[in-house]
Scaffold this motif. Structure first.
Motif, mmCIF file in Angstrom:
data_model
loop_
_atom_site.group_PDB
_atom_site.id
_atom_site.type_symbol
_atom_site.label_atom_id
_atom_site.label_comp_id
_atom_site.label_asym_id
_atom_site.label_seq_id
_atom_site.Cartn_x
_atom_site.Cartn_y
_atom_site.Cartn_z
ATOM 1 N N ALA A 14 0.835 -1.207 0.000
ATOM 2 C CA ALA A 14 0.000 0.000 0.000
ATOM 3 C C ALA A 14 0.866 1.253 0.000
ATOM 4 C CB ALA A 14 -0.934 -0.007 1.204
ATOM 5 N N ALA A 15 1.939 1.250 0.788
ATOM 6 C CA ALA A 15 2.832 2.413 0.842
ATOM 7 C C ALA A 15 3.522 2.617 -0.503
ATOM 8 C CB ALA A 15 3.866 2.233 1.949
ATOM 9 N N SER A 16 3.933 1.536 -1.129
ATOM 10 C CA SER A 16 4.585 1.623 -2.437
ATOM 11 C C SER A 16 3.615 2.154 -3.479
ATOM 12 C CB SER A 16 5.111 0.247 -2.845
ATOM 13 O OG SER A 16 5.647 0.297 -4.131
ATOM 14 N N ALA A 17 2.388 1.667 -3.489
ATOM 15 C CA ALA A 17 1.382 2.123 -4.444
ATOM 16 C C ALA A 17 1.059 3.597 -4.221
ATOM 17 C CB ALA A 17 0.116 1.282 -4.331
ATOM 18 N N ALA A 18 0.954 4.014 -2.976
ATOM 19 C CA ALA A 18 0.646 5.419 -2.685
ATOM 20 C C ALA A 18 1.768 6.320 -3.169
ATOM 21 C CB ALA A 18 0.426 5.609 -1.184
ATOM 22 N N GLN A 19 3.026 5.899 -2.959
ATOM 23 C CA GLN A 19 4.148 6.709 -3.403
ATOM 24 C C GLN A 19 4.185 6.788 -4.923
ATOM 25 O OE1 GLN A 19 7.982 5.202 -2.335
ATOM 26 N NE2 GLN A 19 9.017 7.106 -2.845
ATOM 27 N N ALA A 20 3.913 5.689 -5.597
ATOM 28 C CA ALA A 20 3.972 5.657 -7.051
ATOM 29 C C ALA A 20 2.905 6.543 -7.676
ATOM 30 C CB ALA A 20 3.818 4.222 -7.542
ATOM 31 N N MET A 21 1.832 6.820 -6.954
ATOM 32 C CA MET A 21 0.730 7.597 -7.503
ATOM 33 C C MET A 21 0.932 9.100 -7.332
ATOM 34 S SD MET A 21 -2.366 5.040 -6.400
ATOM 35 C CE MET A 21 -3.602 6.267 -6.557
ATOM 36 N N ASN A 22 1.939 9.510 -6.583
ATOM 37 C CA ASN A 22 2.187 10.932 -6.391
ATOM 38 C C ASN A 22 2.925 11.515 -7.583
ATOM 39 O OD1 ASN A 22 1.038 10.982 -3.847
ATOM 40 N ND2 ASN A 22 2.960 10.516 -2.819
ATOM 41 N N VAL A 23 2.434 12.635 -8.073
ATOM 42 C CA VAL A 23 3.134 13.353 -9.127
ATOM 43 C C VAL A 23 4.195 14.193 -8.432
ATOM 44 C CG1 VAL A 23 2.929 15.079 -10.936
ATOM 45 C CG2 VAL A 23 1.120 13.392 -10.610
ATOM 46 N N GLY A 24 5.430 14.078 -8.873
ATOM 47 C CA GLY A 24 6.518 14.760 -8.191
ATOM 48 C C GLY A 24 7.122 15.875 -9.005
ATOM 49 N N GLY A 25 8.170 16.453 -8.463
ATOM 50 C CA GLY A 25 8.921 17.491 -9.151
ATOM 51 C C GLY A 25 8.085 18.713 -9.466
ATOM 52 N N ALA A 26 8.492 19.424 -10.488
ATOM 53 C CA ALA A 26 7.807 20.664 -10.886
ATOM 54 C C ALA A 26 6.376 20.399 -11.323
ATOM 55 C CB ALA A 26 8.582 21.346 -12.007
ATOM 56 N N HIS A 27 6.099 19.210 -11.829
ATOM 57 C CA HIS A 27 4.739 18.899 -12.279
ATOM 58 C C HIS A 27 3.736 18.893 -11.130
ATOM 59 C CE1 HIS A 27 7.076 17.112 -15.716
ATOM 60 N NE2 HIS A 27 6.277 17.967 -16.322
#
Length: 118
Positions: A14-27
């Protein structure tokens, strides 16, 4: 013990899936979703260079935006280094720009420039 391992496995998934779904950086500053770059809500691979350039302009336009200011000094490589206009040609965007990780400057695999990728 078995229940503890099952719980730990589910928690990590669940933690891995939640992290993967976050848009990061300038976007992230523009309230983007995964589909804005990946064309799907659950991406399986990085966007293509064509996807990046659709919003960020041509490679030539990027080279113009990132060219050093002032006159080139042959004794100072930072005065003529341009990550979007190099002897490597058009480098795929994701080689340097890592939206979900810290970006890198692949030029520094061989050179020592004073540049920070975004």
């Amino acid at each position: 013990m078995k229940n503890c391992l099952i719980f730990l496995t589910l928690f990590l998934m669940a933690a891995s899936a939640a992290q993967a779904m976050n848009v990061g950086g300038a976007h992230a500053d523009f309230d983007f979703s995964c589909a804005d770059c990946h064309h799907q809500d659950e991406p399986e691979k990085a966007p293509s260079m064509k996807d990046c350039l659709a919003c960020h302009g041509t490679y030539e336009e990027l080279a113009e935006l990132t060219k050093p200011e002032g006159e080139p000094d042959p004794t100072d490589p930072d005065t003529f280094a341009n990550p979007h206009h190099s002897h490597m040609g058009p480098v795929p965007c994701m080689e340097c720009h890592k939206t979900h990780q810290k970006s890198v400057l692949i030029c520094e695999d061989c050179h020592n420039f004073d540049m920070q990728p975004k």
